[in-house]
Scaffold this motif. Structure first.
Motif, PDB file in Angstrom:
ATOM      1  N   LYS A 124       0.843  -1.181   0.000  1.00  0.00           N
ATOM      2  CA  LYS A 124       0.000   0.000   0.000  1.00  0.00           C
ATOM      3  C   LYS A 124       0.888   1.245   0.000  1.00  0.00           C
ATOM      4  N   ASP A 125       0.238   2.415  -0.120  1.00  0.00           N
ATOM      5  CA  ASP A 125       0.998   3.664  -0.081  1.00  0.00           C
ATOM      6  C   ASP A 125       1.694   3.858   1.266  1.00  0.00           C
ATOM      7  N   GLY A 127       2.761   1.424   3.302  1.00  0.00           N
ATOM      8  CA  GLY A 127       3.720   0.372   3.621  1.00  0.00           C
ATOM      9  C   GLY A 127       3.268  -0.958   3.060  1.00  0.00           C
ATOM     10  N   GLN A 128       3.510  -2.037   3.806  1.00  0.00           N
ATOM     11  CA  GLN A 128       3.123  -3.353   3.322  1.00  0.00           C
ATOM     12  C   GLN A 128       2.914  -4.320   4.482  1.00  0.00           C
ATOM     13  N   PHE A 129       2.253  -5.439   4.142  1.00  0.00           N
ATOM     14  CA  PHE A 129       1.933  -6.468   5.126  1.00  0.00           C
ATOM     15  C   PHE A 129       2.413  -7.811   4.604  1.00  0.00           C
ATOM     16  N   GLY A 130       2.969  -8.624   5.510  1.00  0.00           N
ATOM     17  CA  GLY A 130       3.452  -9.940   5.124  1.00  0.00           C
ATOM     18  C   GLY A 130       3.185 -10.976   6.195  1.00  0.00           C
ATOM     19  N   ALA A 131       3.236 -12.239   5.804  1.00  0.00           N
ATOM     20  CA  ALA A 131       3.033 -13.345   6.738  1.00  0.00           C
ATOM     21  C   ALA A 131       3.865 -14.528   6.266  1.00  0.00           C
ATOM     22  N   GLY A 132       4.169 -15.436   7.187  1.00  0.00           N
ATOM     23  CA  GLY A 132       4.968 -16.598   6.827  1.00  0.00           C
ATOM     24  C   GLY A 132       5.113 -17.547   7.994  1.00  0.00           C
ATOM     25  N   TRP A 133       6.266 -18.189   8.100  1.00  0.00           N
ATOM     26  CA  TRP A 133       6.478 -19.199   9.120  1.00  0.00           C
ATOM     27  C   TRP A 133       7.941 -19.207   9.566  1.00  0.00           C
ATOM     28  N   ASN A 134       8.179 -19.800  10.749  1.00  0.00           N
ATOM     29  CA  ASN A 134       9.523 -19.979  11.309  1.00  0.00           C
ATOM     30  C   ASN A 134       9.762 -21.456  11.582  1.00  0.00           C
ATOM     31  N   LEU A 135      10.983 -21.883  11.393  1.00  0.00           N
ATOM     32  CA  LEU A 135      11.412 -23.222  11.780  1.00  0.00           C
ATOM     33  C   LEU A 135      12.745 -23.103  12.493  1.00  0.00           C
ATOM     34  N   GLN A 136      12.817 -23.634  13.718  1.00  0.00           N
ATOM     35  CA  GLN A 136      14.076 -23.647  14.461  1.00  0.00           C
ATOM     36  C   GLN A 136      14.556 -25.079  14.587  1.00  0.00           C
ATOM     37  N   ILE A 137      15.793 -25.326  14.126  1.00  0.00           N
ATOM     38  CA  ILE A 137      16.367 -26.669  14.063  1.00  0.00           C
ATOM     39  C   ILE A 137      17.382 -26.823  15.188  1.00  0.00           C
ATOM     40  N   PRO A 138      17.270 -27.858  16.029  1.00  0.00           N
ATOM     41  CA  PRO A 138      18.167 -28.004  17.188  1.00  0.00           C
ATOM     42  C   PRO A 138      19.547 -28.528  16.795  1.00  0.00           C
ATOM     43  N   THR A 139      20.392 -27.632  16.277  1.00  0.00           N
ATOM     44  CA  THR A 139      21.743 -28.001  15.854  1.00  0.00           C
ATOM     45  C   THR A 139      22.813 -27.636  16.879  1.00  0.00           C
ATOM     46  N   ALA A 140      22.412 -27.097  18.039  1.00  0.00           N
ATOM     47  CA  ALA A 140      23.392 -26.652  19.039  1.00  0.00           C
ATOM     48  C   ALA A 140      24.237 -27.820  19.522  1.00  0.00           C
ATOM     49  N   PRO A 154       3.954 -19.573  13.194  1.00  0.00           N
ATOM     50  CA  PRO A 154       3.650 -18.542  12.204  1.00  0.00           C
ATOM     51  C   PRO A 154       4.383 -17.237  12.500  1.00  0.00           C
ATOM     52  N   ALA A 155       4.476 -16.388  11.465  1.00  0.00           N
ATOM     53  CA  ALA A 155       5.124 -15.082  11.603  1.00  0.00           C
ATOM     54  C   ALA A 155       4.368 -14.050  10.781  1.00  0.00           C
ATOM     55  N   PHE A 156       4.409 -12.799  11.229  1.00  0.00           N
ATOM     56  CA  PHE A 156       3.704 -11.708  10.551  1.00  0.00           C
ATOM     57  C   PHE A 156       4.577 -10.455  10.584  1.00  0.00           C
ATOM     58  N   THR A 157       4.437  -9.608   9.591  1.00  0.00           N
ATOM     59  CA  THR A 157       5.184  -8.357   9.558  1.00  0.00           C
ATOM     60  C   THR A 157       4.335  -7.251   8.959  1.00  0.00           C
ATOM     61  N   VAL A 158       4.410  -6.058   9.547  1.00  0.00           N
ATOM     62  CA  VAL A 158       3.755  -4.861   9.030  1.00  0.00           C
ATOM     63  C   VAL A 158       4.804  -3.758   8.967  1.00  0.00           C
ATOM     64  N   THR A 159       4.908  -3.080   7.827  1.00  0.00           N
ATOM     65  CA  THR A 159       5.873  -1.996   7.680  1.00  0.00           C
ATOM     66  C   THR A 159       5.145  -0.698   7.358  1.00  0.00           C
TER      67      THR A 159
END
Length: 277
Positions: A124-125, A127-140, A154-159
């Protein structure tokens, strides 16, 4: 007294290193082939800009709650931009993040690997809106350096970018454990990251991007605060360097995750924007 003296020496050394590095980066910026503008700076700072990126960040932790000794988190993050296609009609960003950590007074080794994918769903004028996902892998390589559980959420972002010299981004991420819950218990955490920056026309910017956390299981929270001073310039690529002290403003008693009380981040990033079709 010896511990205090040793800590003061380390702080002076790190501060001197930061000053020397920023002097060198400023000299490079003066030789840039393309003049830095406020518009360029804001594009580089914007976490949803479609650009190939390589980000290095060192977080030196000088004080940890209920622990002695220096700690650190070194983060390597690569960002892959994808334009909209026939299968998925949205531009997207894929972020792959790896850590090399040192526990306070403990071992040094690999941390967990995280993968984020954000789809830019609306522009939009303002800014913008987004959504997605997160994955954390136990590599420690040690439980002191990461979580032993796979995590997904889930994940979301607004700018907001139509604010003159100001910019504001909100990133909301969730992590829910999907393995070893019977052994380690449920790990259900949300993280809200407010990004607020003011940019000058000479490429210098200042702002904050703390990571606030809430444990869904207990309702306990951690609220760190930080202040970032950075510089953006352009040559063959786009560059961004910054220093960011951070302290823990509030932590609920018994909050199990972020135990950092004070530290300083040093970051450097390379950008290669997508060429318009």
């Amino acid at each position: 007294m010896l511990k205090i003296w040793f800590m003061e020496v380390k702080v002076r050394k790190v501060s001197a290193f930061f000053v020397l590095l920023f002097m060198a980066l400023s000299a490079l910026g003066q030789e840039a082939e393309e003049k830095t503008s406020m518009e360029l700076s804001q594009q580089v700072i914007n976490p949803t800009t479609l650009a190939w990126q390589l980000q290095l960040e060192e977080f030196g932790i000088f004080k940890t709650n209920n622990a002695e000794g220096f700690a650190q988190n070194f983060r390597l993050r690569g960002i892959i931009p994808l334009e909209e296609g026939k299968l998925l009609p949205f531009p997207q960003l894929i972020r792959v993040i790896a850590f090399l950590n040192t526990a306070p007074g403990g071992p040094t080794g690999l941390g967990d690997i995280a993968i984020n994918q954000f789809f830019i769903l609306a522009k939009k004028d303002w800014g913008q809106f987004g959504a997605g996902w997160n994955l954390q892998i136990p590599t420690a390589t040690s439980h002191e350096l990461g979580s032993p559980q796979w995590q997904l959420g889930p994940a979301f972002t607004v700018t907001f970018t139509d604010l003159g010299n100001w910019q504001m981004y909100w990133i909301w991420q969730n992590f829910f454990s999907i393995s070893h819950n019977s052994e380690y218990g449920n790990r259900n955490v949300t993280a809200l990251q407010p990004n607020i920056f003011y940019t000058w026309s000479n490429g210098i910017y200042a702002g904050m991007e703390p990571l606030w956390q809430l444990d869904y299981e207990t309702g306990k929270i951690a609220i760190p605060l930080n202040l970032r001073l950075g510089y953006v310039w352009a040559g063959k690529l786009k560059y961004n360097a910054y220093i960011e002290p951070e302290f823990m403003a509030y932590r609920s008693e018994g909050f199990p995750y972020n135990q950092n009380d004070f530290g300083i981040r040093l970051g450097f990033r390379w950008y290669l924007p997508l060429k318009p079709r």
